[in-house]
Motif scaffolding. Structure first.
Motif, mmCIF file in Angstrom:
data_model
loop_
_atom_site.group_PDB
_atom_site.id
_atom_site.type_symbol
_atom_site.label_atom_id
_atom_site.label_comp_id
_atom_site.label_asym_id
_atom_site.label_seq_id
_atom_site.Cartn_x
_atom_site.Cartn_y
_atom_site.Cartn_z
ATOM 1 N N GLY A 1 0.821 -1.202 0.000
ATOM 2 C CA GLY A 1 0.000 0.000 0.000
ATOM 3 C C GLY A 1 0.858 1.256 0.000
ATOM 4 N N GLU A 2 0.279 2.352 -0.530
ATOM 5 C CA GLU A 2 1.018 3.613 -0.660
ATOM 6 C C GLU A 2 0.522 4.639 0.350
ATOM 7 N N LEU A 3 1.464 5.401 0.910
ATOM 8 C CA LEU A 3 1.130 6.495 1.823
ATOM 9 C C LEU A 3 1.814 7.760 1.341
ATOM 10 N N VAL A 4 1.061 8.849 1.287
ATOM 11 C CA VAL A 4 1.620 10.170 1.009
ATOM 12 C C VAL A 4 1.204 11.083 2.154
ATOM 13 N N SER A 5 2.189 11.747 2.755
ATOM 14 C CA SER A 5 1.887 12.583 3.918
ATOM 15 C C SER A 5 2.753 13.830 3.895
ATOM 16 N N ILE A 6 2.195 14.937 4.369
ATOM 17 C CA ILE A 6 2.968 16.166 4.540
ATOM 18 C C ILE A 6 3.208 16.354 6.025
ATOM 19 N N THR A 7 4.466 16.554 6.398
ATOM 20 C CA THR A 7 4.832 16.634 7.810
ATOM 21 C C THR A 7 5.943 17.653 8.005
#
Length: 669
Positions: free
Chosen positions: A210-216
């Motif tokens: 699975g893919e995760l895209v996050s801004i942190t």
């Protein structure tokens, strides 16, 4: 709360709209919702809703390799991120068969907007033949994910798994005794920040691959506070892409968020890829994307127990790391340490004095820094002296030689680490006070040998150390801990460096030559080194500012374009500047070959639109001087530095520079 179908809502123009219109409409709701949320509550909950430009950039990073997508949006707000995903999927040639969205949100104001957003997304998907279902869960995401991941006799919830997750998590600290902290411990992560917990929980809920895209915030990439988060996350997930911004302010400009942020894409798998794509842009709306393939082991050293994530945006950055690797000494091995200044002025307000007088000692602030040394007293509204009392005695240090550095420095400043030598021979006092906005280097509370202090200050002020520090420190402070974590030359090297320094502290160019010749043993100092490249780009930026270009144009893209149009290589003197005819593609090739800045090929139009056009408007360059009848949209279109501008720019390193710039500006205007 399950929302499988929708009632028709009273939306303006409730008909099919393009992806751009859909994003614009939802972004308008974001701004409206932001005004409704109480400022204090937003800060407490860490609520910073995602602008459409950021959301689109994030959605575009997914690969979307499966026909049936289940998307998690934890902390969905009004649904900006999931809307961007819908628009991205609808525009791709290989569209999925189905999309199911699970959106977590607990704020009642935002939920009302979220419902409307999901209805518009349903309409958009229907238009493009994508089966769309959704679910709003009005429950705390950390609580729900902990229940799913750690079921017990009393709670046996159905575990949800997702093919994709997109997250702008809340940026809020959590207390050690809070329920959120306890819940996060139950799923295997110890963290003091809510956004780190959201990311780990989302990673747990992803399906294999699975893919995760996050801004942190970028600060999670290094430091003690996020060590446990990094270890847990990197055990589950393999980083695939990291995007960074040159400006700290622009990703969440509407909310005045100054935190330096990054966007990461990771896949749920144990095997690490050979390389990671590092991309960067000056701002969110900038289509000019710097692209660099970095070995995974360079991003995350397998032998690093801290699991620091070292983001190197280009080949020059890799050279910086390789050169810094030559220095292996810790401060402890040198017999040195660094501490924060002991004097917190508001706590000793009654003992502060505006000027030196009997019974006082100097009180040193960053305002006293001047050309590698300290100017004391100086013109400042700060109190410059501290009365010696029983209360203040413990805050003072012996008046001996030290190296001082500023604790606070913004990313936009020219230098992050600014160090000076405190020369005790210039002040007649038995002791001195260093204010809390300073760090000071010492030997078990006593001063340093003056030659050692000078060598240390030169090293800390080098462009090499500055470039290295900027790569890995995503916050605005230069703390004593950061300086302890640096590696240093050995004692002999520092003394050798310091022996080259007299009463007048060297210029930046002289510092960098010394570091290369004395520490890096370069046979030809400044020969296309990272420091040479950095300084040349800084000079170009300084020129653009002097010519009156607006702040938005004074960026690395414009600096490199100017250098390309002057055919000025990193080691060339400015008097050697030329005026070749160059089109956009040769300009970008020059950037890559001479300055290690490789931009994606499809970003040529950004260079033309956001830099070259502004240079033309300012009269700095001319178009098609070899063939004035050639259309400007011709693939053969070429640009050249204007003749008067060339003569002026050739004098940059001369004593006539300021006069020539003024004369040029008067003539042009």
């Amino acid at each position: 709360m399950i929302v499988p179908h929708f009632q028709t809502l009273a939306l303006p123009g409730n008909s099919y709209s393009t992806a751009s219109n859909l994003l614009d409409r939802v972004d308008g709701w974001r701004q409206e919702a932001t005004r409704k949320l109480q400022q204090s509550q937003r800060g407490e909950k860490g609520q910073f809703l995602t602008p459409s430009s950021v959301a689109s950039l994030m959605a575009g990073m997914f690969e979307f390799n499966c026909p049936d997508i289940s998307l998690l949006d934890a902390g969905a707000g009004i649904g900006s991120l999931l809307t961007a995903v819908v628009c991205e999927l609808c525009q791709r040639p290989n569209k999925p068969r189905s999309l199911h969205v699970t959106a977590y949100e607990i704020d009642l104001i935002l939920i009302e907007y979220l419902k409307q957003t999901l209805e518009l997304c349903s309409i958009e998907c229907q238009h493009f033949g994508i089966s769309f279902t959704c679910e709003i869960r009005e429950i705390d995401f950390i609580q729900d994910s902990a229940d799913m991941l750690q079921p017990n006799l009393f709670k046996q919830p159905v575990k949800r798994e997702f093919t994709h997750a997109i997250i702008n998590p809340p940026y809020a600290k959590i207390d050690a005794k809070s329920q959120a902290r306890t819940l996060l411990r139950s799923i295997g992560v110890e963290t003091s920040n809510l956004y780190a917990g959201f990311i780990v929980a989302a990673a747990h809920l992803l399906k294999p691959n699975g893919e995760l895209v996050s801004i942190t915030p970028r600060s999670c990439c290094n430091g003690l506070y996020f060590r446990d988060f990094r270890k847990v996350f990197l055990q589950m997930m393999a980083l695939r892409q990291v995007h960074i911004f040159e400006s700290r302010q622009l990703p969440f400009r509407d909310d005045a968020v100054l935190q330096e942020t990054i966007i990461v894409r990771a896949t749920k798998q144990i095997e690490q890829p050979d390389t990671v794509l590092i991309t960067s842009s000056s701002s969110v709306g900038d289509d000019l994307i710097l692209s660099h393939q970095l070995p995974y082991t360079a991003l995350i050293n397998p032998n690093d127990s801290e699991q620091f994530i070292r983001i190197l945006p280009d080949s020059v950055s890799q050279q910086v790391v390789e050169q810094m690797a030559q220095f292996t000494c810790t401060l402890e091995e040198l017999g040195l340490t660094v501490s924060t200044g002991k004097v917190v002025d508001f706590r000793v307000r009654s003992d502060l004095r505006l000027k030196p007088e009997n019974g006082t000692v100097p009180l040193i602030y960053p305002a006293h820094f001047s050309a590698g040394g300290v100017e004391y007293p100086t013109a400042t509204r700060k109190h410059q002296a501290l009365a010696v009392t029983e209360k203040t005695a413990a805050l003072l240090v012996p008046n001996e030689h030290y190296v001082l550095s500023k604790r606070f420095s913004s990313k936009e400043e020219k230098k992050r680490i600014v160090a000076v030598v405190w020369d005790a021979t210039k002040i007649n006092s038995s002791s001195v006070g260093f204010e809390n906005h300073l760090n000071y280097f010492h030997q078990q509370g006593r001063g340093l040998d003056l030659t050692l202090a000078r060598g240390l200050a030169v090293y800390l002020n080098s462009s090499l150390v500055d470039a290295f520090f900027r790569l890995f420190n995503g916050h605005t402070q230069v703390n004593a801990t950061d300086l302890r974590n640096l590696k240093y030359p050995n004692l002999e090297q520092l003394l050798l460096l310091g022996a080259q320094i007299g009463e007048i502290f060297p210029t930046q160019r002289e510092i960098d030559k010394l570091v290369e010749r004395q520490l890096l043993k370069a046979t030809n100092p400044l020969e296309n080194s990272p420091m040479t490249i950095k300084n040349r780009i800084d000079e170009s930026l300084e020129i653009l500012a002097a010519l009156g270009f607006p702040k938005g144009q004074v960026n690395e893209r414009s600096a490199l374009t100017l250098l390309a149009l002057l055919d000025l290589k990193p080691k060339d003197a400015w008097e050697l500047a030329k005026s070749p005819l160059r089109g956009i593609t040769p300009i970008m090739e020059f950037m890559a070959q001479q300055y290690g800045k490789k931009y994606a090929p499809n970003t040529r139009e950004t260079v033309r639109r956001q830099t070259v056009h502004q240079f033309l408007d300012a009269g700095l360059i001319v178009v098609n001087p070899d063939s004035p009848e050639r259309p400007v949209n011709s693939p053969k279109t070429a640009y050249q530095i204007e003749e008067n501008a060339l003569e002026m720019l050739r004098t940059y390193e001369s004593s006539d520079w300021d006069k020539n710039v003024r004369a040029y500006l008067v003539h042009f205007n």
